[in-house]
Design a protein around this motif. Structure first.
Motif, PDB file in Angstrom:
ATOM      1  N   LYS A   2       0.843  -1.182   0.000  1.00 42.35           N
ATOM      2  CA  LYS A   2       0.000   0.000   0.000  1.00 42.35           C
ATOM      3  C   LYS A   2       0.889   1.246   0.000  1.00 42.35           C
ATOM      4  O   LYS A   2       1.805   1.370   0.798  1.00 42.35           O
ATOM      5  CB  LYS A   2      -0.890  -0.010   1.227  1.00 42.35           C
ATOM      6  N   ILE A   3       0.617   2.133  -0.933  1.00 41.92           N
ATOM      7  CA  ILE A   3       1.416   3.346  -1.085  1.00 41.92           C
ATOM      8  C   ILE A   3       0.835   4.457  -0.221  1.00 41.92           C
ATOM      9  O   ILE A   3      -0.381   4.656  -0.172  1.00 41.92           O
ATOM     10  CB  ILE A   3       1.453   3.786  -2.557  1.00 41.92           C
ATOM     11  N   ASN A   4       1.715   5.196   0.449  1.00 42.19           N
ATOM     12  CA  ASN A   4       1.309   6.366   1.209  1.00 42.19           C
ATOM     13  C   ASN A   4       1.083   7.492   0.199  1.00 42.19           C
ATOM     14  O   ASN A   4       2.033   8.002  -0.409  1.00 42.19           O
ATOM     15  CB  ASN A   4       2.391   6.735   2.220  1.00 42.19           C
ATOM     16  N   ILE A   5      -0.163   7.867   0.017  1.00 38.83           N
ATOM     17  CA  ILE A   5      -0.528   8.830  -1.024  1.00 38.83           C
ATOM     18  C   ILE A   5       0.085  10.209  -0.755  1.00 38.83           C
ATOM     19  O   ILE A   5       0.511  10.896  -1.683  1.00 38.83           O
ATOM     20  CB  ILE A   5      -2.070   8.936  -1.142  1.00 38.83           C
ATOM     21  N   ASP A   6       0.138  10.604   0.511  1.00 38.88           N
ATOM     22  CA  ASP A   6       0.746  11.905   0.827  1.00 38.88           C
ATOM     23  C   ASP A   6       2.212  11.943   0.405  1.00 38.88           C
ATOM     24  O   ASP A   6       2.665  12.922  -0.189  1.00 38.88           O
ATOM     25  CB  ASP A   6       0.627  12.217   2.320  1.00 38.88           C
ATOM     26  N   LYS A   7       2.933  10.866   0.694  1.00 42.58           N
ATOM     27  CA  LYS A   7       4.352  10.807   0.311  1.00 42.58           C
ATOM     28  C   LYS A   7       4.511  10.792  -1.204  1.00 42.58           C
ATOM     29  O   LYS A   7       5.421  11.402  -1.748  1.00 42.58           O
ATOM     30  CB  LYS A   7       5.029   9.601   0.942  1.00 42.58           C
ATOM     31  N   LEU A   8       3.604  10.088  -1.887  1.00 45.40           N
ATOM     32  CA  LEU A   8       3.638  10.064  -3.349  1.00 45.40           C
ATOM     33  C   LEU A   8       3.407  11.467  -3.906  1.00 45.40           C
ATOM     34  O   LEU A   8       4.144  11.925  -4.784  1.00 45.40           O
ATOM     35  CB  LEU A   8       2.584   9.091  -3.886  1.00 45.40           C
ATOM     36  N   ASN A   9       2.411  12.156  -3.380  1.00 44.90           N
ATOM     37  CA  ASN A   9       2.122  13.513  -3.855  1.00 44.90           C
ATOM     38  C   ASN A   9       3.278  14.475  -3.579  1.00 44.90           C
ATOM     39  O   ASN A   9       3.586  15.327  -4.415  1.00 44.90           O
ATOM     40  CB  ASN A   9       0.829  14.029  -3.224  1.00 44.90           C
ATOM     41  N   ILE A  10       3.919  14.334  -2.427  1.00 49.74           N
ATOM     42  CA  ILE A  10       5.070  15.182  -2.113  1.00 49.74           C
ATOM     43  C   ILE A  10       6.215  14.924  -3.095  1.00 49.74           C
ATOM     44  O   ILE A  10       6.815  15.857  -3.623  1.00 49.74           O
ATOM     45  CB  ILE A  10       5.530  14.961  -0.657  1.00 49.74           C
ATOM     46  N   ALA A  11       6.493  13.642  -3.361  1.00 49.03           N
ATOM     47  CA  ALA A  11       7.573  13.300  -4.297  1.00 49.03           C
ATOM     48  C   ALA A  11       7.269  13.827  -5.700  1.00 49.03           C
ATOM     49  O   ALA A  11       8.164  14.316  -6.392  1.00 49.03           O
ATOM     50  CB  ALA A  11       7.785  11.786  -4.322  1.00 49.03           C
ATOM     51  N   MET A  12       6.005  13.744  -6.101  1.00 48.86           N
ATOM     52  CA  MET A  12       5.621  14.279  -7.410  1.00 48.86           C
ATOM     53  C   MET A  12       5.762  15.798  -7.436  1.00 48.86           C
ATOM     54  O   MET A  12       6.222  16.362  -8.430  1.00 48.86           O
ATOM     55  CB  MET A  12       4.180  13.872  -7.751  1.00 48.86           C
ATOM     56  N   CYS A  16       7.769  18.372  -9.754  1.00 54.65           N
ATOM     57  CA  CYS A  16       6.826  19.181 -10.552  1.00 54.65           C
ATOM     58  C   CYS A  16       6.188  18.345 -11.657  1.00 54.65           C
ATOM     59  O   CYS A  16       6.071  18.800 -12.809  1.00 54.65           O
ATOM     60  CB  CYS A  16       7.497  20.429 -11.128  1.00 54.65           C
ATOM     61  N   TRP A  17       5.808  17.118 -11.318  1.00 53.53           N
ATOM     62  CA  TRP A  17       5.224  16.193 -12.292  1.00 53.53           C
ATOM     63  C   TRP A  17       3.727  16.075 -12.114  1.00 53.53           C
ATOM     64  O   TRP A  17       3.210  16.051 -10.998  1.00 53.53           O
ATOM     65  CB  TRP A  17       5.822  14.795 -12.141  1.00 53.53           C
ATOM     66  N   THR A  18       3.044  15.942 -13.224  1.00 53.43           N
ATOM     67  CA  THR A  18       1.621  15.625 -13.227  1.00 53.43           C
ATOM     68  C   THR A  18       1.463  14.104 -13.175  1.00 53.43           C
ATOM     69  O   THR A  18       2.442  13.356 -13.309  1.00 53.43           O
ATOM     70  CB  THR A  18       0.949  16.139 -14.513  1.00 53.43           C
ATOM     71  N   ASN A  19       0.221  13.664 -13.002  1.00 54.06           N
ATOM     72  CA  ASN A  19      -0.045  12.224 -13.042  1.00 54.06           C
ATOM     73  C   ASN A  19       0.389  11.626 -14.376  1.00 54.06           C
ATOM     74  O   ASN A  19       0.951  10.532 -14.422  1.00 54.06           O
ATOM     75  CB  ASN A  19      -1.529  11.938 -12.818  1.00 54.06           C
ATOM     76  N   GLN A  20       0.129  12.344 -15.447  1.00 51.03           N
ATOM     77  CA  GLN A  20       0.497  11.863 -16.779  1.00 51.03           C
ATOM     78  C   GLN A  20       2.009  11.695 -16.918  1.00 51.03           C
ATOM     79  O   GLN A  20       2.481  10.712 -17.492  1.00 51.03           O
ATOM     80  CB  GLN A  20      -0.027  12.815 -17.871  1.00 51.03           C
ATOM     81  N   GLU A  21       2.749  12.654 -16.402  1.00 48.37           N
ATOM     82  CA  GLU A  21       4.215  12.567 -16.488  1.00 48.37           C
ATOM     83  C   GLU A  21       4.744  11.385 -15.698  1.00 48.37           C
ATOM     84  O   GLU A  21       5.608  10.649 -16.166  1.00 48.37           O
ATOM     85  CB  GLU A  21       4.851  13.873 -16.003  1.00 48.37           C
ATOM     86  N   LEU A  22       4.232  11.188 -14.481  1.00 53.58           N
ATOM     87  CA  LEU A  22       4.688  10.060 -13.677  1.00 53.58           C
ATOM     88  C   LEU A  22       4.328   8.734 -14.319  1.00 53.58           C
ATOM     89  O   LEU A  22       5.154   7.835 -14.377  1.00 53.58           O
ATOM     90  CB  LEU A  22       4.132  10.122 -12.249  1.00 53.58           C
ATOM     91  N   ILE A  36      -4.166   3.952  -7.731  1.00 51.42           N
ATOM     92  CA  ILE A  36      -3.257   4.052  -6.590  1.00 51.42           C
ATOM     93  C   ILE A  36      -3.584   5.304  -5.784  1.00 51.42           C
ATOM     94  O   ILE A  36      -3.716   5.261  -4.563  1.00 51.42           O
ATOM     95  CB  ILE A  36      -1.784   4.088  -7.058  1.00 51.42           C
ATOM     96  N   LYS A  37      -3.731   6.423  -6.479  1.00 48.76           N
ATOM     97  CA  LYS A  37      -3.974   7.687  -5.787  1.00 48.76           C
ATOM     98  C   LYS A  37      -5.365   7.740  -5.161  1.00 48.76           C
ATOM     99  O   LYS A  37      -5.580   8.459  -4.202  1.00 48.76           O
ATOM    100  CB  LYS A  37      -3.751   8.850  -6.740  1.00 48.76           C
ATOM    101  N   ALA A  38      -6.293   6.951  -5.666  1.00 52.66           N
ATOM    102  CA  ALA A  38      -7.630   6.863  -5.071  1.00 52.66           C
ATOM    103  C   ALA A  38      -7.645   5.863  -3.918  1.00 52.66           C
ATOM    104  O   ALA A  38      -8.664   5.673  -3.268  1.00 52.66           O
ATOM    105  CB  ALA A  38      -8.651   6.473  -6.134  1.00 52.66           C
ATOM    106  N   ASN A  39      -6.498   5.215  -3.698  1.00 55.70           N
ATOM    107  CA  ASN A  39      -6.336   4.254  -2.609  1.00 55.70           C
ATOM    108  C   ASN A  39      -7.308   3.082  -2.729  1.00 55.70           C
ATOM    109  O   ASN A  39      -7.863   2.613  -1.737  1.00 55.70           O
ATOM    110  CB  ASN A  39      -6.494   4.957  -1.262  1.00 55.70           C
TER     111      ASN A  39
END
Length: 67
Positions: A2-12, A16-22, A36-39
């Protein structure tokens, strides 16, 4: 895993990446990243590894610790 969404968003945000870029850089579908982001569910280690590699961070920085 399970991915920590807050940490993922911080890393993105740091990249400066969008969902599409990642999704493109991690070579995963945008649908998978959206789920993943919707958990919605846990994901295979290889998917988490691709995301971490694209973001240039250790997997351990992305996953939630299970008790």
């Amino acid at each position: 895993m399970k991915i920590n969404i807050d940490k993922l968003n911080i890393a993105m945000a740091e990249k400066c990446w969008t969902n599409q870029e990642l999704s493109k850089k991690a070579k995963i579908s945008l649908v998978t990243l959206t789920m993943i982001k919707a958990n919605k569910r846990n994901f295979q280690a290889v998917t988490v590894g691709k995301i971490a590699k694209a973001l240039d961070i250790p997997v351990s920085e992305l996953v939630e610790q299970e008790n």
